[in-house]
Design an enzyme around this catalytic site. Structure first.
Site, PDB file in Angstrom:
ATOM      1  N   ARG A 152      11.805  -5.308   5.499  1.00  0.00           N
ATOM      2  CA  ARG A 152      11.894  -4.026   5.709  1.00  0.00           C
ATOM      3  C   ARG A 152      12.228  -3.915   7.181  1.00  0.00           C
ATOM      4  O   ARG A 152      12.954  -2.829   7.388  1.00  0.00           O
ATOM      5  CB  ARG A 152      10.389  -3.429   5.430  1.00  0.00           C
ATOM      6  N   ARG A 161      11.829  -0.168  11.591  1.00  0.00           N
ATOM      7  CA  ARG A 161      10.396  -0.095  12.243  1.00  0.00           C
ATOM      8  C   ARG A 161      10.202  -1.419  13.160  1.00  0.00           C
ATOM      9  O   ARG A 161      10.386  -2.588  12.709  1.00  0.00           O
ATOM     10  CB  ARG A 161       9.371  -0.468  10.921  1.00  0.00           C
ATOM     11  N   LYS A 207       0.766  -1.239  -0.024  1.00  0.00           N
ATOM     12  CA  LYS A 207      -0.041  -0.040  -0.060  1.00  0.00           C
ATOM     13  C   LYS A 207       0.866   1.313  -0.104  1.00  0.00           C
ATOM     14  O   LYS A 207       0.563   2.367  -0.951  1.00  0.00           O
ATOM     15  CB  LYS A 207      -1.007   0.052   1.241  1.00  0.00           C
ATOM     16  N   ARG A 253      -9.925   0.791   7.906  1.00  0.00           N
ATOM     17  CA  ARG A 253      -9.440  -0.787   8.565  1.00  0.00           C
ATOM     18  C   ARG A 253     -10.400  -1.522   9.310  1.00  0.00           C
ATOM     19  O   ARG A 253     -10.221  -2.302   9.577  1.00  0.00           O
ATOM     20  CB  ARG A 253      -8.172  -0.801   9.317  1.00  0.00           C
ATOM     21  N   ARG A 299      -0.522  -8.785  13.133  1.00  0.00           N
ATOM     22  CA  ARG A 299      -0.911  -7.884  12.154  1.00  0.00           C
ATOM     23  C   ARG A 299      -1.837  -8.484  11.291  1.00  0.00           C
ATOM     24  O   ARG A 299      -2.850  -8.035  10.645  1.00  0.00           O
ATOM     25  CB  ARG A 299       0.138  -7.124  11.695  1.00  0.00           C
TER      26      ARG A 299
HETATM   27  P1  B4P Z   1       4.192  -1.929   2.129  1.00  0.00           P
HETATM   28  O1  B4P Z   1       3.160  -3.212   1.721  1.00  0.00           O
HETATM   29  O2  B4P Z   1       4.059  -0.697   1.092  1.00  0.00           O
HETATM   30  O3  B4P Z   1       3.716  -1.501   3.781  1.00  0.00           O
HETATM   31  P2  B4P Z   1       2.157  -1.265   3.975  1.00  0.00           P
HETATM   32  O4  B4P Z   1       1.011  -2.228   3.437  1.00  0.00           O
HETATM   33  O5  B4P Z   1       1.953   0.257   3.623  1.00  0.00           O
HETATM   34  O6  B4P Z   1       2.385  -1.444   5.602  1.00  0.00           O
HETATM   35  P3  B4P Z   1       1.369  -1.803   6.847  1.00  0.00           P
HETATM   36  O7  B4P Z   1       0.131  -2.029   6.432  1.00  0.00           O
HETATM   37  O8  B4P Z   1       2.496  -2.453   7.736  1.00  0.00           O
HETATM   38  O9  B4P Z   1       1.535  -0.186   7.530  1.00  0.00           O
HETATM   39  P4  B4P Z   1       0.596   0.975   7.932  1.00  0.00           P
HETATM   40  O10 B4P Z   1       1.650   1.995   8.128  1.00  0.00           O
HETATM   41  O11 B4P Z   1      -0.665   1.107   6.938  1.00  0.00           O
HETATM   42  O12 B4P Z   1       5.674  -2.292   2.274  1.00  0.00           O
HETATM   43  C1  B4P Z   1       5.915  -3.383   2.997  1.00  0.00           C
HETATM   44  C2  B4P Z   1       7.412  -3.703   2.295  1.00  0.00           C
HETATM   45  O13 B4P Z   1       7.174  -4.584   1.113  1.00  0.00           O
HETATM   46  C3  B4P Z   1       8.410  -2.631   1.834  1.00  0.00           C
HETATM   47  O14 B4P Z   1       9.671  -2.950   2.624  1.00  0.00           O
HETATM   48  C4  B4P Z   1       8.171  -2.458   0.524  1.00  0.00           C
HETATM   49  O15 B4P Z   1       9.438  -2.097  -0.037  1.00  0.00           O
HETATM   50  C5  B4P Z   1       8.171  -3.883   0.141  1.00  0.00           C
HETATM   51  N1  B4P Z   1       7.509  -4.115  -1.130  1.00  0.00           N
HETATM   52  C6  B4P Z   1       6.327  -3.584  -1.558  1.00  0.00           C
HETATM   53  N2  B4P Z   1       5.873  -3.970  -2.947  1.00  0.00           N
HETATM   54  C7  B4P Z   1       6.654  -4.812  -3.139  1.00  0.00           C
HETATM   55  C8  B4P Z   1       6.890  -5.885  -4.390  1.00  0.00           C
HETATM   56  N3  B4P Z   1       6.081  -5.870  -5.451  1.00  0.00           N
HETATM   57  N4  B4P Z   1       7.767  -6.953  -4.312  1.00  0.00           N
HETATM   58  C9  B4P Z   1       8.725  -6.927  -3.023  1.00  0.00           C
HETATM   59  N5  B4P Z   1       8.855  -6.144  -1.915  1.00  0.00           N
HETATM   60  C10 B4P Z   1       7.736  -5.119  -2.075  1.00  0.00           C
HETATM   61  O16 B4P Z   1       0.140   0.404   9.326  1.00  0.00           O
HETATM   62  C11 B4P Z   1       0.960  -0.007  10.532  1.00  0.00           C
HETATM   63  C12 B4P Z   1       0.024  -0.198  11.731  1.00  0.00           C
HETATM   64  O17 B4P Z   1      -0.415   1.394  12.190  1.00  0.00           O
HETATM   65  C13 B4P Z   1      -1.127  -0.917  12.079  1.00  0.00           C
HETATM   66  O18 B4P Z   1      -0.525  -2.105  12.329  1.00  0.00           O
HETATM   67  C14 B4P Z   1      -1.993  -0.089  13.075  1.00  0.00           C
HETATM   68  O19 B4P Z   1      -1.491  -0.606  14.362  1.00  0.00           O
HETATM   69  C15 B4P Z   1      -1.721   1.239  12.845  1.00  0.00           C
HETATM   70  N6  B4P Z   1      -2.874   1.681  11.884  1.00  0.00           N
HETATM   71  C16 B4P Z   1      -2.573   2.324  10.829  1.00  0.00           C
HETATM   72  N7  B4P Z   1      -3.683   2.795   9.970  1.00  0.00           N
HETATM   73  C17 B4P Z   1      -4.851   2.157  11.005  1.00  0.00           C
HETATM   74  C18 B4P Z   1      -6.197   2.650  10.805  1.00  0.00           C
HETATM   75  N8  B4P Z   1      -7.003   3.213   9.797  1.00  0.00           N
HETATM   76  N9  B4P Z   1      -6.894   1.986  11.956  1.00  0.00           N
HETATM   77  C19 B4P Z   1      -6.414   1.506  12.955  1.00  0.00           C
HETATM   78  N10 B4P Z   1      -4.704   1.320  12.963  1.00  0.00           N
HETATM   79  C20 B4P Z   1      -4.162   1.762  12.259  1.00  0.00           C
END
Ligand code: B4P
Length: 193
Positions: free
Chosen positions: A129, A135, A14, A90, A147
């Site tokens: 990551r 992180r 994302k 979410r 998660r």
């Molecule tokens: P991403 O996949 O981009 O990470 P994300 O989904 O945005 O992460 P996440 O869901 O953990 O985080 P969020 O901040 O929303 O990247 C992951 C890795 O994969 C990176 O290193 C990237 O380089 C790599 N990658 C991506 N695409 C790739 C590909 N095609 N091939 C290989 N590698 C690849 O949430 C964090 C926390 O915040 C949650 O657990 C929760 O506690 C809280 N939170 C956030 N929003 C909330 C909400 N709306 N409600 C309640 N809690 C919330």
């Protein structure tokens, strides 16, 4: 206005794909995860509260994240061609509240784009990551698994909310970042014709 929800389990891509989408389509990026991490770094009261949940891989309470998004929508409504909601909503409650907040501003969600990625790939991406970014929620396998469980139990069914509105697009999230971006663009471009 083009208002996209980018949806998927932790590690689905994302945040990664949002960066590319905002550049190509000139949208405002609203990532609840980024906003919360920023608050933690600055040690604000919001950050101190959010950290308790994020460290365990739990969701931060709805009222906290809904308030964050509401304030950002008020601030940027007239300054952008659209929003990309990354990691929000979410829960079904967050989805309903988002619709209400948008409706009050004569806006609506254009589309939900859901990235579909295998379990093992999610775990590997997050662990990788964790090694690079520092992180803490990406460094502990139990927190990562929690998660993903929390996603399966509380978040996955948000898709049904958007399916019922005919706004759901499922995208294969396996492959290179550019391959996935191309698939996403095809789905978004339908709305620009
Ligand atoms: P991403 O996949 O981009 O990470 P994300 O989904 O945005 O992460 P996440 O869901 O953990 O985080 P969020 O901040 O929303 O990247 C992951 C890795 O994969 C990176 O290193 C990237 O380089 C790599 N990658 C991506 N695409 C790739 C590909 N095609 N091939 C290989 N590698 C690849 O949430 C964090 C926390 O915040 C949650 O657990 C929760 O506690 C809280 N939170 C956030 N929003 C909330 C909400 N709306 N409600 C309640 N809690 C919330």
């Amino acid at each position: 206005m083009l208002n996209i929800v980018l949806f998927g389990p932790p590690g689905a891509g994302k945040g990664t794909q949002s960066e590319k989408i905002i550049e190509k389509y000139s949208l405002m990026h609203l990532s609840t995860g980024d906003i919360l991490r920023n608050a933690i770094e600055k040690q604000t009261s919001l950050g101190i509260e959010a950290k308790k949940y994020m460290d365990k891989g739990e969701l931060v309470p709805d009222e906290v994240v809904i308030g964050i998004i509401g304030r950002r929508l008020d601030e940027y409504r007239d300054k952008t061609q659209g929003f990309i909601f990354d990691g929000f909503p979410r829960t079904n409650n967050q989805a309903e509240e988002l619709d209400k907040m948008l409706d009050e501003k004569d806006l609506s969600i254009t589309q939900l784009i859901a990235l579909e990625v295998d379990y093992n790939e999610l775990v590997n991406r997050l662990l990788k990551r964790g090694q690079i970014s520092g992180r803490t929620d990406d460094q502990d396998i139990e927190v990562i698994k929690n998660r993903i469980n929390v996603y399966n139990e509380n978040t996955r069914n948000v898709m049904d909310y958007y399916k019922a509105q005919n706004k759901y697009s499922g995208i294969d999230g396996m492959g290179t970042i550019d391959q996935i971006f191309e698939r996403i663009c095809k789905a978004i471009n339908v709305h620009l014709k």
